[in-house]
Scaffold this active site. Structure first.
Site, PDB file in Angstrom:
ATOM      1  N   ARG A 184      20.218  53.925 -72.024  1.00 10.40           N
ATOM      2  CA  ARG A 184      20.247  54.876 -70.899  1.00 10.40           C
ATOM      3  C   ARG A 184      19.242  55.994 -71.125  1.00 10.40           C
ATOM      4  O   ARG A 184      19.440  57.126 -70.723  1.00 10.40           O
ATOM      5  CB  ARG A 184      21.633  55.451 -70.742  1.00 10.40           C
ATOM      6  CG  ARG A 184      22.112  56.091 -72.011  1.00 10.40           C
ATOM      7  CD  ARG A 184      23.251  56.974 -71.749  1.00 10.40           C
ATOM      8  NE  ARG A 184      23.865  57.279 -73.025  1.00 10.40           N
ATOM      9  CZ  ARG A 184      24.813  58.150 -73.166  1.00 10.40           C
ATOM     10  NH1 ARG A 184      25.247  58.796 -72.145  1.00 10.40           N
ATOM     11  NH2 ARG A 184      25.321  58.373 -74.351  1.00 10.40           N
ATOM     12  N   ASP A 197      25.928  51.574 -67.627  1.00  8.80           N
ATOM     13  CA  ASP A 197      25.272  51.813 -66.341  1.00  8.80           C
ATOM     14  C   ASP A 197      23.953  52.570 -66.479  1.00  8.80           C
ATOM     15  O   ASP A 197      23.289  52.853 -65.484  1.00  8.80           O
ATOM     16  CB  ASP A 197      26.216  52.570 -65.403  1.00  8.80           C
ATOM     17  CG  ASP A 197      26.635  53.927 -65.972  1.00  8.80           C
ATOM     18  OD1 ASP A 197      26.173  54.278 -67.092  1.00  8.80           O
ATOM     19  OD2 ASP A 197      27.421  54.625 -65.320  1.00  8.80           O
ATOM     20  N   ASP A 244      22.090  54.159 -86.047  1.00  9.06           N
ATOM     21  CA  ASP A 244      21.210  54.327 -84.887  1.00  9.06           C
ATOM     22  C   ASP A 244      21.172  55.783 -84.418  1.00  9.06           C
ATOM     23  O   ASP A 244      20.384  56.128 -83.545  1.00  9.06           O
ATOM     24  CB  ASP A 244      21.649  53.414 -83.728  1.00  9.06           C
ATOM     25  CG  ASP A 244      23.115  53.593 -83.370  1.00  9.06           C
ATOM     26  OD1 ASP A 244      23.957  53.457 -84.272  1.00  9.06           O
ATOM     27  OD2 ASP A 244      23.418  53.886 -82.201  1.00  9.06           O
ATOM     28  N   ASP A 281      21.366  62.895 -81.176  1.00  7.04           N
ATOM     29  CA  ASP A 281      22.484  62.251 -80.497  1.00  7.04           C
ATOM     30  C   ASP A 281      23.770  63.063 -80.581  1.00  7.04           C
ATOM     31  O   ASP A 281      24.691  62.744 -81.329  1.00  7.04           O
ATOM     32  CB  ASP A 281      22.695  60.814 -80.991  1.00  7.04           C
ATOM     33  CG  ASP A 281      21.847  59.859 -80.160  1.00  7.04           C
ATOM     34  OD1 ASP A 281      21.003  60.336 -79.387  1.00  7.04           O
ATOM     35  OD2 ASP A 281      22.030  58.637 -80.273  1.00  7.04           O
TER      36      ASP A 281
HETATM   37  P1  AMP Z   1      25.453  56.382 -78.455  1.00  2.43           P
HETATM   38  O1  AMP Z   1      26.898  56.206 -78.784  1.00  2.43           O
HETATM   39  O2  AMP Z   1      25.208  57.343 -77.326  1.00  2.43           O
HETATM   40  O3  AMP Z   1      24.625  56.679 -79.646  1.00  2.43           O
HETATM   41  O4  AMP Z   1      24.978  54.989 -77.873  1.00  2.43           O
HETATM   42  C1  AMP Z   1      25.097  53.766 -78.567  1.00  2.43           C
HETATM   43  C2  AMP Z   1      24.393  52.676 -77.796  1.00  2.43           C
HETATM   44  O5  AMP Z   1      24.976  52.490 -76.511  1.00  2.43           O
HETATM   45  C3  AMP Z   1      22.914  52.943 -77.529  1.00  2.43           C
HETATM   46  O6  AMP Z   1      22.245  51.715 -77.556  1.00  2.43           O
HETATM   47  C4  AMP Z   1      22.945  53.515 -76.141  1.00  2.43           C
HETATM   48  O7  AMP Z   1      21.708  53.345 -75.476  1.00  2.43           O
HETATM   49  C5  AMP Z   1      24.035  52.690 -75.480  1.00  2.43           C
HETATM   50  N1  AMP Z   1      24.661  53.391 -74.353  1.00  2.43           N
HETATM   51  C6  AMP Z   1      25.461  54.464 -74.422  1.00  2.43           C
HETATM   52  N2  AMP Z   1      25.861  54.833 -73.193  1.00  2.43           N
HETATM   53  C7  AMP Z   1      25.289  53.994 -72.307  1.00  2.43           C
HETATM   54  C8  AMP Z   1      25.309  53.850 -70.888  1.00  2.43           C
HETATM   55  N3  AMP Z   1      26.017  54.668 -70.110  1.00  2.43           N
HETATM   56  N4  AMP Z   1      24.587  52.844 -70.356  1.00  2.43           N
HETATM   57  C9  AMP Z   1      23.882  52.009 -71.119  1.00  2.43           C
HETATM   58  N5  AMP Z   1      23.824  52.075 -72.453  1.00  2.43           N
HETATM   59  C10 AMP Z   1      24.517  53.055 -73.054  1.00  2.43           C
HETATM   60 MG    MG Z   2      22.783  56.943 -80.057  1.00  2.00          MG
END
Ligand code: AMP
Ligand code: MG
Length: 492
Positions: free
Chosen positions: A91, A123, A250, A260
């Site tokens: 996203r 999304d 990540d 993040d």
């Molecule tokens: P995060 O927990 O924000 O570090 O995200 C972990 C993974 O999930 C990463 O690959 C993000 O790009 C993906 N991700 C998190 N939220 C969304 C979203 N609303 N739509 C698509 N991918 C998401």
């Molecule tokens: Mg992340």
């Protein structure tokens, strides 16, 4: 009118398998919530034009600026210990890179700008609450003096996003030294793509660790430097009571910036077991666990680098282990040096660590507020008249009194006078941190009442965290029991 971003996109020149080319998705009715004008200027961007309707079209992803080469970066990662071979920007979209006034290359990324090939079931969108949280916390972190990604802008999309309820959608423009993560290396390692790994490592060395290129063994030097940067960063998190909340590989930046901001939070009462994240049920990412997790993540990074360290696998493993062994010493040196500064000690004595540890234990036993204890200690450093305000923070104030006697004895061995010690301590012990109850109230006002005044006010106070701001003293106070926030949620 076109708005000129002086883009020079080096990552987009790497081979195709490093990313997916993808355009942001248009949104219905973009509206600027906030532009970080100082940061815009620092990046060589015109804040007036950026906040004009044309600028907001760019910040919402409705139009792509000239010379942008929008990409979603590929990465993998360990999430709560489980390896996921493909994550990537699901996203977020990197618009491009600009070189700032300090000649540092910075990524400009839209977060919440629509689906990408890495979205999996998501999304691609972001809700207003998490966008404001990231804006506020990352800017607070920068003002506290820690390495961090920055927030350039927040815009409302005029659309709703479906989470547990329908929420206003928003896009954050994030600025980072780069968005390369430990997980970016894991992406290539998982595919046994040694050429990709080498290209990535060479790229990172050139961009973030150019001194490593001068070394006889650049990849080892690079690993050493990432380890040092993370040891230092995590020590600094502990000094200000920060809990990242999702230290997945990540979410660990290769450049050593805090990145993040999801369910992250600052601790109120000192307790090393503090966890806020609703998804961290085992306490993997608790405050006091962060150094250990940092090393765990760096071990995953080192594993990816084995083929670059030595052709002979045993030699490579021995080399990586040697590099990783330095982490604890580096972390402890940084952590202890910071604790000494927090206590007003300029010289080093062996008993200092026991003194600091005993204070922390007394704080934990007596639920003393972490930030206020050290801030008020700065005033007590000028003389015992300041003791009353500190001891009141302890359930049993006698616990502080006993400790303060030893502290004063130790201070008497220091060369500094009380007044200059107070100044030095106030410069490292903040008065203001983003208290969770304030952050939650700010988000509620914005999301439920379209009222951004609390966001603006909190942001202004947090931009000078080391200064007393008597008119805003209430922002320095810990929550009343009924205001306490026990859980924070991910930005998804
Ligand atoms: P995060 O927990 O924000 O570090 O995200 C972990 C993974 O999930 C990463 O690959 C993000 O790009 C993906 N991700 C998190 N939220 C969304 C979203 N609303 N739509 C698509 N991918 C998401
Ligand atoms: Mg992340």
């Amino acid at each position: 009118m076109t708005i000129h971003f002086p883009f020079d996109n080096t990552y987009a020149r790497l081979p195709d398998r490093f990313y997916a080319r993808v355009e942001p998705e248009a949104v219905a009715a973009p509206r600027l919530v906030r532009l970080n004008r100082d940061l815009a200027l620092h990046l060589g961007l015109d804040p007036d034009r950026l906040s004009s309707p044309d600028g907001v079209e760019l910040l919402s992803g409705n139009r792509v600026p000239d010379a942008a080469e929008p990409i979603a970066m590929a990465y993998a990662g360990h999430q709560f210990g489980q390896f996921v071979p493909q994550l990537g920007d699901g996203r977020a979209i990197l618009l491009g890179e600009v070189v700032d006034q300090n000649s540092i290359r910075r990524d400009i990324q839209l977060k919440g700008s629509g689906p990408t090939p890495f979205s999996r079931r998501g999304d691609g969108r972001a809700a207003l609450g998490p966008v404001l949280r990231e804006y506020l916390l990352s800017e607070a972190m920068a003002a506290l003096g820690l390495p961090t990604t920055r927030a350039l802008a927040a815009v409302l999309t005029g659309e709703t996003v479906a989470r547990e309820t329908l929420l206003p959608g928003a896009v954050l423009t994030r600025v980072a030294s780069s968005h390369i993560r430990v997980g970016t290396f894991q992406f290539f390692a998982a595919r046994q793509d040694v050429e990709g790994l080498r290209l990535l490592a060479d790229y990172v060395i050139a961009r973030h660790y150019p001194q490593a290129a001068e070394s006889d063994r650049p990849y080892r030097a690079f690993l050493d430097q990432v380890i040092a940067a993370q040891a230092d960063l995590i020590a600094r998190w502990l000094h200000i009571g920060f809990i990242h909340g999702v230290m997945n590989t990540d979410n660990m930046s290769i450049a050593g910036e805090t990145i993040d901001y999801g369910p992250c939070a600052f601790m109120d009462a000192y307790d090393p077991a503090t966890v806020f994240s609703s998804i961290d049920r085992q306490g993997r990412y608790a405050y006091g666990n962060q150094p250990r997790i940092g090393l765990w993540n760096l071990t995953r990074l080192a594993e990816t680098l084995l083929p670059l360290l030595f052709l002979d696998e045993d030699k490579a493993v021995a080399d990586a282990s040697e590099a990783l062994e330095a982490f604890s010493g580096k972390f402890e040196a940084a952590y202890h040096a910071g604790l000494r500064r927090k206590l007003g000690l300029l010289t080093e004595r062996e008993e200092d660590l026991t003194l600091a540890g005993d204070l922390l234990n007394a704080m934990a036993e007596n639920q003393a507020d972490f930030t206020l204890t050290f801030r008020r200690l700065s005033d007590a450093a000028a003389g015992p008249a300041g003791d009353e305000a500190v001891r009141n923070l302890f359930i049993n104030p006698l616990a502080y009194d006993a400790w303060a006697v030893r502290w004063r004895e130790r201070l008497s061995l220091e060369p500094q006078d009380g007044a200059s010690r107070q100044v030095a301590m106030r410069a490292v012990n903040p008065a203001f941190i983003p208290r969770n109850h304030r952050v939650e109230a700010m988000i509620q006002a914005a999301v439920e009442r379209d009222d951004f005044a609390p966001f603006e006010e909190l942001l202004a106070v947090l931009s000078n965290p080391y200064q007393d701001q008597p008119a805003f003293a209430h922002y320095s106070e810990p929550p009343e029991p009924h205001q306490r926030v026990y859980r924070t949620f991910c930005g998804t």
